[in-house]
Design an enzyme around this catalytic site. Structure first.
Site, PDB file in Angstrom:
ATOM      1  N   TYR A  34      12.993  19.981  17.008  1.00 47.44           N
ATOM      2  CA  TYR A  34      13.924  20.146  16.586  1.00 47.44           C
ATOM      3  C   TYR A  34      14.232  21.597  15.710  1.00 47.44           C
ATOM      4  O   TYR A  34      13.856  22.363  15.954  1.00 47.44           O
ATOM      5  CB  TYR A  34      12.671  19.827  14.421  1.00 47.44           C
ATOM      6  CG  TYR A  34      12.268  18.505  14.311  1.00 47.44           C
ATOM      7  CD1 TYR A  34      13.439  17.203  13.745  1.00 47.44           C
ATOM      8  CD2 TYR A  34      10.931  17.928  14.540  1.00 47.44           C
ATOM      9  CE1 TYR A  34      12.645  16.518  13.681  1.00 47.44           C
ATOM     10  CE2 TYR A  34      10.765  16.368  14.138  1.00 47.44           C
ATOM     11  CZ  TYR A  34      12.184  15.885  13.695  1.00 47.44           C
ATOM     12  OH  TYR A  34      11.424  14.570  13.665  1.00 47.44           O
ATOM     13  N   TYR A  44      21.546  22.774  23.626  1.00 50.34           N
ATOM     14  CA  TYR A  44      22.668  22.377  22.432  1.00 50.34           C
ATOM     15  C   TYR A  44      22.518  23.953  22.243  1.00 50.34           C
ATOM     16  O   TYR A  44      22.844  25.152  22.870  1.00 50.34           O
ATOM     17  CB  TYR A  44      20.938  22.424  20.935  1.00 50.34           C
ATOM     18  CG  TYR A  44      20.800  21.433  21.197  1.00 50.34           C
ATOM     19  CD1 TYR A  44      20.987  20.548  19.565  1.00 50.34           C
ATOM     20  CD2 TYR A  44      19.140  21.207  21.811  1.00 50.34           C
ATOM     21  CE1 TYR A  44      19.949  19.431  19.921  1.00 50.34           C
ATOM     22  CE2 TYR A  44      18.395  20.325  21.324  1.00 50.34           C
ATOM     23  CZ  TYR A  44      18.792  18.965  20.747  1.00 50.34           C
ATOM     24  OH  TYR A  44      18.218  17.923  20.499  1.00 50.34           O
ATOM     25  N   ASP A 101      21.311  14.759  13.903  1.00 49.58           N
ATOM     26  CA  ASP A 101      21.768  15.316  12.779  1.00 49.58           C
ATOM     27  C   ASP A 101      23.264  14.791  12.541  1.00 49.58           C
ATOM     28  O   ASP A 101      24.085  14.603  13.079  1.00 49.58           O
ATOM     29  CB  ASP A 101      21.100  16.408  11.943  1.00 49.58           C
ATOM     30  CG  ASP A 101      19.646  16.200  12.239  1.00 49.58           C
ATOM     31  OD1 ASP A 101      19.187  15.706  12.120  1.00 49.58           O
ATOM     32  OD2 ASP A 101      19.225  17.869  12.198  1.00 49.58           O
TER      33      ASP A 101
END
Ligand SMILES: [Zn+2]
Ligand SMILES: [Zn+2]
Length: 452
Positions: A416, A340, A272
Site C-alpha cells: 500500500y 509508482y 485505487d
C-alpha cells in the site's frame, strides 16, 4: 459359470437388448461395440446349440429348449431360423418386449443425437463432450441385475451411452470430442421414459493489458453502498457507487461481439480509484460467459474499445487465454514488482539540501528492506486485518517545492503506497512520514510499470 450359461439364465428371466447384453460382458473382447458383442454372443451360442443338436438329434433335449429360449425370449432371428429349418416347434408370439435394462434407450440413440444437434445450432464451438445424469432407477435396476447374475465384467450405462451418443453426434455436427477442455458439454438427463438436455458452454478467456488514463474510476463495478445495488436516490437509481469502471468501459464490446450472457473481469491486482495506471498497463483477463461466438477479431475489438473509451481507458496486447492463466495472474500478484510515481505534500517546509538528506535517509532505511504493513484502515472493511511484510526495491525523489516532492518507488506487488508514505498512524512501519518526522500526504499516485 460360462458366459453361455449366464446368457441363458438371463433370458430365462428377462429380455435385454443386444446393446445391453454386450455391455454386461464388455470386459471380454475389446475393440468392438457392445451391440456387436451382444449379437456375437447370441450367434455363437446359437451355433453351438445347433451343432449340438445336429450331432445328437434329440428333439426334446436341453439343447432344443435352449434354442427355443433364444427364439422365444431373446427373439433372436438366427435361433428362430434354426428351429424352422430343423422343423422344431416353438411359440413365436408377440413383439419384442422392451429391454429390461434400458427400456430401449440404446435402440434409438439417433433421437438423442438429433435433439442435441438442434440445440447446438446457433452456437460456435470447436469441440464437445457428452455427459449424462442418469436417473437412480436405471442405475439401481442395473446394479441389482448384475448382482443377481454375478456379472463382473460390465461397462457402466453412463459411459456406454456417452460414447455411443458422442459418436453419432460427432457425425451430425462434424466436430470432435475433447475430454479435457471441451467448448460445449452436452448433458443428458436420462430416465427410462424421458430425457432433457443441458448445455454447459465454456467461458471464453481473453488476456490483455489496460491503461487507466484518468483518476476517479474503479477497476470493476461497485454496488452502491446505500442500496447494495438495488437502486436508490443516492445512486440515481443506477445501483452503482461509481458511474463507470475500467471493466464497464472495456467489457461491453466483447459481450456484444461474442454474444455472451455475462462477464467477469480478472485483474492482476488493482489500483485505487484515484490512481492512474500508466506504462505498459496492467494485465487482465476477461471471462466471457456463455459465448455464442468464439472466433473474435481481437485487433478490431481493441481498436473499437479504444475509440469508445478514448482518453479514459486503453487496452492492448490482447490474446486468447484460459482459466489457468486467470489463476496464475491472481496468484502472481504478490510476486510482481511495481513502479509508482507519487506526488507528496509535507506539513513542514524544507530546503533542497534537507530534501537530499531525506532521500539518503529513505534509501538507508527502506531500500532493500522489508516494511511491515497492517491492513490500512481505509480498506479494512473488505480485507482481512493482518500484517504483511513488503519489500522495497528502489526509491528516488525530486524536489518540486519546499513542501511538494515527487517520488519514484519500486516495491513488491501488494504494497500500500499511500500508507508507505503517510505511515497510516503507525500501522505501516517504516514509512516516509516516520523518517521525515512530520506529516506527509500522497497527493497523486500513478502506477508506471508492472513487472511480472
Ligand atoms: Zn438395452
Ligand atoms: Zn443506491
Amino acid at each position: 459359470m460360462t458366459i453361455s450359461e449366464k446368457v441363458l439364465e438371463i433370458y430365462h428371466d428377462n429380455y435385454i437388448c443386444p446393446h445391453c447384453l454386450g455391455r454386461m460382458f464388455s470386459l471380454y473382447a475389446t475393440n468392438t461395440t457392445n451391440f456387436e458383442r451382444g449379437n456375437s454372443i447370441l450367434l455363437t451360442l446359437t451355433m453351438q446349440l445347433h451343432e449340438n443338436y445336429l450331432s445328437n438329434n434329440e428333439k426334446n433335449s436341453d439343447t432344443v429348449n435352449y434354442l427355443r429360449l433364444l427364439a422365444e425370449k431373446a427373439k433372436f432371428i438366427p435361433a428362430i431360423k434354426v428351429l424352422e429349418k430343423e422343423g422344431l416347434p416353438f411359440v413365436n408370439e408377440g413383439s419384442k418386449p422392451p429391454c429390461y435394462l434400458c427400456n430401449d434407450i440404446f435402440s434409438d440413440l439417433t433421437k438423442y443425437a438429433s435433439e442435441a444437434t438442434k440445440r447446438l445450432k446457433n452456437l460456435e464451438y470447436e469441440s464437445f463432450l457428452v455427459g449424462t445424469d442418469i436417473d437412480g432407477k436405471i442405475i439401481n435396476n442395473e446394479d441389482e441385475f448384475k448382482v443377481k447374475f454375478k456379472i463382473l465384467g460390465s461397462e457402466s450405462f453412463k459411459s456406454h451411452f456417452n460414447r455411443e451418443v458422442g459418436k453419432l453426434l460427432s457425425t451430425c455436427i462434424n466436430k470432435s470430442t475433447d475430454f479435457a477442455n471441451p467448448d460445449i458439454t452436452i448433458i443428458f438427463s436420462l430416465s427410462f421414459d424421458s430425457f432433457s438436455i443441458n448445455l454447459v458452454n465454456r467461458s471464453l478467456f481473453i488476456f490483455g493489458r489496460y491503461n487507466k488514463l484518468i483518476r476517479g474510476i474503479p477497476q470493476t463495478h461497485w454496488d452502491c453502498r446505500t442500496c447494495k445495488g438495488v437502486g436508490c436516490e443516492i445512486c440515481n437509481y443506477t445501483g452503482k457507487q461509481h458511474q463507470t469502471s475500467v471493466e464497464e468501459l472495456i467489457a461491453p464490446e466483447f459481450i456484444k461481439a461474442s454474444k455472451s450472457t455475462g462477464v467477469k473481469f480478472h485483474g492482476a491486482g488493482r489500483e485505487d480509484i484515484d490512481v492512474k495506471m500508466l506504462g505498459k498497463g496492467r494485465p487482465f483477463i476477461l471471462e466471457l460467459q456463455n459465448p455464442m461466438i468464439r472466433t473474435l477479431n481481437l485487433g478490431n475489438l481493441e481498436k473499437r474499445v479504444n475509440r469508445i473509451t478514448r482518453k479514459r481507458v486503453e487496452i492492448h496486447d490482447l490474446e486468447f487465454s484460459n482459466k489457468n492463466q486467470v489463476i496464475s495472474i491472481k496468484n502472481n500478484a504478490e510476486n510482481t514488482k511495481k513502479i509508482y510515481k507519487a506526488i507528496v505534500q509535507s506539513e513542514n517546509k524544507i530546503t533542497r539540501s534537507q530534501f537530499n538528506e531525506f532521500i539518503i535517509l529513505l534509501k538507508d532505511h527502506l531500500v532493500g528492506k522489508k516494511i511491515s504493513q497492517r491492513t490500512p484502515e481505509r480498506v479494512s472493511h473488505r480485507r482481512a486485518d493482518k500484517v504483511r511484510q513488503k519489500y522495497i526495491y528502489e526509491i528516488d525523489g525530486s524536489y518540486l517545492k519546499s513542501n511538494l516532492f515527487e517520488f519514484t518507488i519500486k516495491t513488491q506487488g501488494g504494497t500500500y503506497i499511500k500508507e508507505l508514505i503517510n505511515g497510516d498512524n503507525g500501522r505501516t512501519t517504516n514509512s516516509f512520514a516516520e523518517l521525515f518526522g512530520s506529516q506527509l500526504i500522497c497527493k497523486e499516485l500513478d502506477v508506471l510499470h508492472i513487472e511480472i
